[in-house]
Scaffold this active site. Structure first.
Site, PDB file in Angstrom:
ATOM      1  CG  ASP A   8      41.629  37.883  47.579  1.00  0.00           C
ATOM      2  OD1 ASP A   8      41.855  39.113  47.931  1.00  0.00           O
ATOM      3  OD2 ASP A   8      42.227  37.320  46.513  1.00  0.00           O
ATOM      4  CG  HIS A   9      45.017  35.730  50.256  1.00  0.00           C
ATOM      5  ND1 HIS A   9      44.108  35.269  49.499  1.00  0.00           N
ATOM      6  CD2 HIS A   9      45.977  36.098  49.795  1.00  0.00           C
ATOM      7  CE1 HIS A   9      44.677  35.021  48.412  1.00  0.00           C
ATOM      8  NE2 HIS A   9      45.835  35.378  48.529  1.00  0.00           N
ATOM      9  CB  CYS A  66      40.761  40.380  44.911  1.00  0.00           C
ATOM     10  SG  CYS A  66      40.653  41.007  43.290  1.00  0.00           S
ATOM     11  N   GLY A  67      43.495  41.397  45.253  1.00  0.00           N
ATOM     12  CA  GLY A  67      44.504  42.098  45.015  1.00  0.00           C
ATOM     13  C   GLY A  67      44.403  43.086  44.118  1.00  0.00           C
ATOM     14  CB  THR A  68      44.166  43.334  40.593  1.00  0.00           C
ATOM     15  OG1 THR A  68      43.236  42.128  40.435  1.00  0.00           O
ATOM     16  CG2 THR A  68      45.761  42.748  40.512  1.00  0.00           C
ATOM     17  N   GLY A  69      41.336  43.579  42.148  1.00  0.00           N
ATOM     18  CA  GLY A  69      39.986  44.013  42.098  1.00  0.00           C
ATOM     19  C   GLY A  69      39.321  43.276  40.859  1.00  0.00           C
ATOM     20  CB  ILE A  70      41.360  42.027  37.851  1.00  0.00           C
ATOM     21  CG1 ILE A  70      41.730  43.517  37.366  1.00  0.00           C
ATOM     22  CG2 ILE A  70      40.629  41.137  36.407  1.00  0.00           C
ATOM     23  CD1 ILE A  70      42.959  43.474  36.511  1.00  0.00           C
ATOM     24  N   GLY A  71      39.862  40.005  39.513  1.00  0.00           N
ATOM     25  CA  GLY A  71      39.147  38.594  39.756  1.00  0.00           C
ATOM     26  C   GLY A  71      37.859  38.757  40.373  1.00  0.00           C
ATOM     27  CG  MET A  72      37.272  40.012  44.463  1.00  0.00           C
ATOM     28  SD  MET A  72      36.142  38.957  45.254  1.00  0.00           S
ATOM     29  CE  MET A  72      36.923  38.671  46.856  1.00  0.00           C
ATOM     30  CG  HIS A  99      26.361  57.072  32.721  1.00  0.00           C
ATOM     31  ND1 HIS A  99      27.118  57.484  31.684  1.00  0.00           N
ATOM     32  CD2 HIS A  99      25.878  58.084  33.255  1.00  0.00           C
ATOM     33  CE1 HIS A  99      27.151  59.028  31.637  1.00  0.00           C
ATOM     34  NE2 HIS A  99      26.307  59.435  32.353  1.00  0.00           N
ATOM     35  CG  HIS A 134      22.270  55.944  31.549  1.00  0.00           C
ATOM     36  ND1 HIS A 134      23.289  56.070  30.893  1.00  0.00           N
ATOM     37  CD2 HIS A 134      22.089  57.290  31.966  1.00  0.00           C
ATOM     38  CE1 HIS A 134      23.978  57.490  30.652  1.00  0.00           C
ATOM     39  NE2 HIS A 134      23.228  58.285  31.258  1.00  0.00           N
TER      40      HIS A 134
HETATM   41  C1  RB5 Z   1      45.702  36.621  44.859  1.00  0.00           C
HETATM   42  O1  RB5 Z   1      47.101  36.495  45.012  1.00  0.00           O
HETATM   43  C2  RB5 Z   1      45.508  37.369  43.640  1.00  0.00           C
HETATM   44  O2  RB5 Z   1      45.267  36.850  42.526  1.00  0.00           O
HETATM   45  C3  RB5 Z   1      43.761  37.971  43.891  1.00  0.00           C
HETATM   46  O3  RB5 Z   1      43.814  38.631  45.066  1.00  0.00           O
HETATM   47  C4  RB5 Z   1      43.154  38.871  42.630  1.00  0.00           C
HETATM   48  O4  RB5 Z   1      44.150  39.835  42.415  1.00  0.00           O
HETATM   49  C5  RB5 Z   1      43.094  38.354  41.528  1.00  0.00           C
HETATM   50  O5  RB5 Z   1      42.217  39.106  40.508  1.00  0.00           O
END
Ligand code: RB5
Length: 150
Positions: A8-9, A66-72, A99, A134
């Protein structure tokens, strides 16, 4: 080996750096699934493109940023057959391949810099799945996916 890469951005700048590293240093065929500018986009849309390429055998593995990698990571793991792993250092990256046979690596562009990301990508790609016990655990995940499908 073909890698589908997307962001993402918030991950755009790191995605561009990782893409160049894959192409120029590791000589790996890479398909850029967007985004193609820092304009805001929704990460699930990009995760879907990368996950679909893998599930249709049009890419071997994927990288999502993404910003944190969590959303992706959350989004990609909604697709049965995807094993996405969020890794911000090489030890997790090693075990995610050894694993968990992770077929998507996710990272956060707001969390790590390009040099750490390159080290993470390198060890993730160089490490083979260890199979053995595994494989039994991944088979259980596969069964859970089937049992819980709508
Ligand atoms: C975008 O602002 C941010 O929420 C996204 O990149 C990501 O970090 C979500 O997990």
């Amino acid at each position: 080996m073909k890698i589908a890469i997307g962001s993402d951005h918030a991950g755009y700048q790191l995605k561009e750096a990782v893409k160049q590293y894959l192409i120029l240093s590791l000589k790996i065929e890479t398909e850029d699934c967007g985004c193609f500018s820092p304009e805001p986009v929704d990460y699930p849309d990009i995760a879907e493109i990368v996950a679909s390429l893998i599930l249709k055998n049009k890419a071997d593995k994927g990288i999502l940023i993404c910003g944190t990698g969590i959303g992706m990571c959350v989004s990609a793991n909604k697709f049965p057959g995807i094993r996405a792993a969020l890794c911000h250092e090489p030890v997790s990256a090693y075990f995610s391949s050894a694993h968990n046979d992770a077929n998507i690596l996710t990272m956060g562009g707001r969390i790590i810099g390009a040099e750490v990301a390159k080290a993470v990508v390198k060890i993730w790609l160089e490490t083979d799945f260890q199979k053995g016990h595994h494989s039994r655990r991944l088979e259980k995940i596969h069964i859970q996916e089937q049992k819980n499908a709508c």
